[in-house]
Design an enzyme around this catalytic site. Structure first.
Site, PDB file in Angstrom:
ATOM      1  N   MET A 100     -14.514   0.262 -35.899  1.00  0.00           N
ATOM      2  CA  MET A 100     -15.501  -0.171 -37.187  1.00  0.00           C
ATOM      3  C   MET A 100     -16.846  -0.216 -36.920  1.00  0.00           C
ATOM      4  O   MET A 100     -17.059  -1.031 -36.100  1.00  0.00           O
ATOM      5  CB  MET A 100     -14.533  -1.638 -37.704  1.00  0.00           C
ATOM      6  CG  MET A 100     -13.304  -1.513 -38.052  1.00  0.00           C
ATOM      7  SD  MET A 100     -12.609  -3.327 -38.446  1.00  0.00           S
ATOM      8  CE  MET A 100     -12.295  -3.686 -36.731  1.00  0.00           C
ATOM      9  N   ILE A 157     -10.554  -6.323 -31.160  1.00  0.00           N
ATOM     10  CA  ILE A 157     -11.499  -6.270 -30.014  1.00  0.00           C
ATOM     11  C   ILE A 157     -12.858  -6.433 -30.561  1.00  0.00           C
ATOM     12  O   ILE A 157     -13.463  -5.907 -31.335  1.00  0.00           O
ATOM     13  CB  ILE A 157     -11.272  -4.914 -29.302  1.00  0.00           C
ATOM     14  CG1 ILE A 157      -9.796  -4.739 -28.779  1.00  0.00           C
ATOM     15  CG2 ILE A 157     -12.037  -4.862 -28.131  1.00  0.00           C
ATOM     16  CD1 ILE A 157      -9.407  -3.521 -28.312  1.00  0.00           C
ATOM     17  N   GLY A 187     -19.332  -5.125 -36.300  1.00  0.00           N
ATOM     18  CA  GLY A 187     -18.809  -3.949 -35.214  1.00  0.00           C
ATOM     19  C   GLY A 187     -18.024  -4.209 -34.361  1.00  0.00           C
ATOM     20  O   GLY A 187     -17.899  -5.231 -33.520  1.00  0.00           O
ATOM     21  N   SER A 188     -16.694  -3.665 -34.272  1.00  0.00           N
ATOM     22  CA  SER A 188     -15.668  -3.860 -33.436  1.00  0.00           C
ATOM     23  C   SER A 188     -14.638  -2.905 -33.608  1.00  0.00           C
ATOM     24  O   SER A 188     -14.873  -1.684 -34.019  1.00  0.00           O
ATOM     25  CB  SER A 188     -14.938  -5.107 -34.091  1.00  0.00           C
ATOM     26  OG  SER A 188     -15.018  -5.072 -35.564  1.00  0.00           O
ATOM     27  N   ARG A 189     -13.302  -3.258 -32.824  1.00  0.00           N
ATOM     28  CA  ARG A 189     -12.465  -2.246 -33.127  1.00  0.00           C
ATOM     29  C   ARG A 189     -10.726  -3.015 -32.986  1.00  0.00           C
ATOM     30  O   ARG A 189     -10.853  -4.026 -32.666  1.00  0.00           O
ATOM     31  CB  ARG A 189     -12.580  -1.382 -31.417  1.00  0.00           C
ATOM     32  CG  ARG A 189     -11.172  -0.634 -31.044  1.00  0.00           C
ATOM     33  CD  ARG A 189     -11.740  -0.222 -29.926  1.00  0.00           C
ATOM     34  NE  ARG A 189     -10.487   0.470 -29.063  1.00  0.00           N
ATOM     35  CZ  ARG A 189     -10.616   1.139 -28.073  1.00  0.00           C
ATOM     36  NH1 ARG A 189     -11.864   1.551 -27.655  1.00  0.00           N
ATOM     37  NH2 ARG A 189      -9.556   1.487 -27.436  1.00  0.00           N
TER      38      ARG A 189
END
Length: 218
Positions: A100, A157, A187-189
């Site tokens: 993301m 994450i 911002g991430s995953r």
């Protein structure tokens, strides 16, 4: 479109900074460098509007089907591979990872309905979210949802910019597919760990929508 509750405080602080900076700017610059004052206004307005958009919840028709695994987040598929899970399953799983960017919607949704069997937060590093080591070394929150005889691990994450993971689930809780389970800021995953052999319906680099795109078939 609505604004996520996790954004209320951030947006309020942003509004205060936006107002303060521009009041000072126009007070000191409007007489001699009005062009600079308007430039500052335009830049700060863009940043403020971006902050609002980050916490948006768009109106969309969600996909609900007991035979499908639905995308838990908006973003781009960056990993589809077998991996060994050392945290919960202690065996090989099929990993599907969604990256993301700050421009994506950051609401996280349940990929399936079922019972939460595991919910655990882990402190960690802040490597960039597309780094393979981020799955095991970054700050993260893992949740396992059991659907009939199938268990699926969903891992939020943190990335280099994401400094706060929000997760609302607890072990023993019943959850419904596509309902919101958390949020990650800036911002991430999100990783999905599925049984090996699961039929995957997405490809690498495919852009997916949380609560809408079919990731796999149970």
């Amino acid at each position: 479109m609505t604004i996520h509750r996790e954004g209320y405080k951030s947006i309020a602080i942003g509004a205060l900074f936006f107002g303060f900076i521009n009041i000072i700017s126009f007070y000191f610059l409007s007489a001699s460098m009005v062009w600079l004052a308007w430039t500052i206004f335009a830049v700060t307005l863009f940043v403020f509007l971006f902050l609002i958009s980050f916490f948006r919840i768009p109106n969309r028709k969600l996909t609900i089907d007991d035979k499908l695994i639905i995308a838990p987040a908006d973003g781009k598929v960056v990993v589809i591979e077998e991996t060994f899970d050392e945290e919960y399953f202690k065996t090989k799983r099929l990993q599907v990872s969604i990256f993301m960017s700050p421009a994506n919607v950051h609401v996280n949704r349940n990929p399936v309905s079922g019972e939460v069997r595991y919910s655990q937060y882990h402190k960690g590093k802040y490597l960039v979210a597309w780094n393979p080591k981020s799955s095991t070394e970054n700050e993260r929150h893992s949740v396992v949802i059991k659907k009939d005889d199938t268990e699926i691990l969903v891992k939020q994450i943190a990335g280099a910019l994401a400094k706060r993971i929000v997760n609302y689930l607890q072990a023993g809780q019943k959850v419904e597919q596509t309902n919101e389970f958390g949020f990650i800021k800036f911002g991430s995953r999100v990783d999905l760990l599925l049984p090996v052999g699961t039929k995957v319906n997405v490809e690498l680099d495919q852009v997916v929508k949380g609560g809408v795109t079919v990731i796999a078939t149970l």
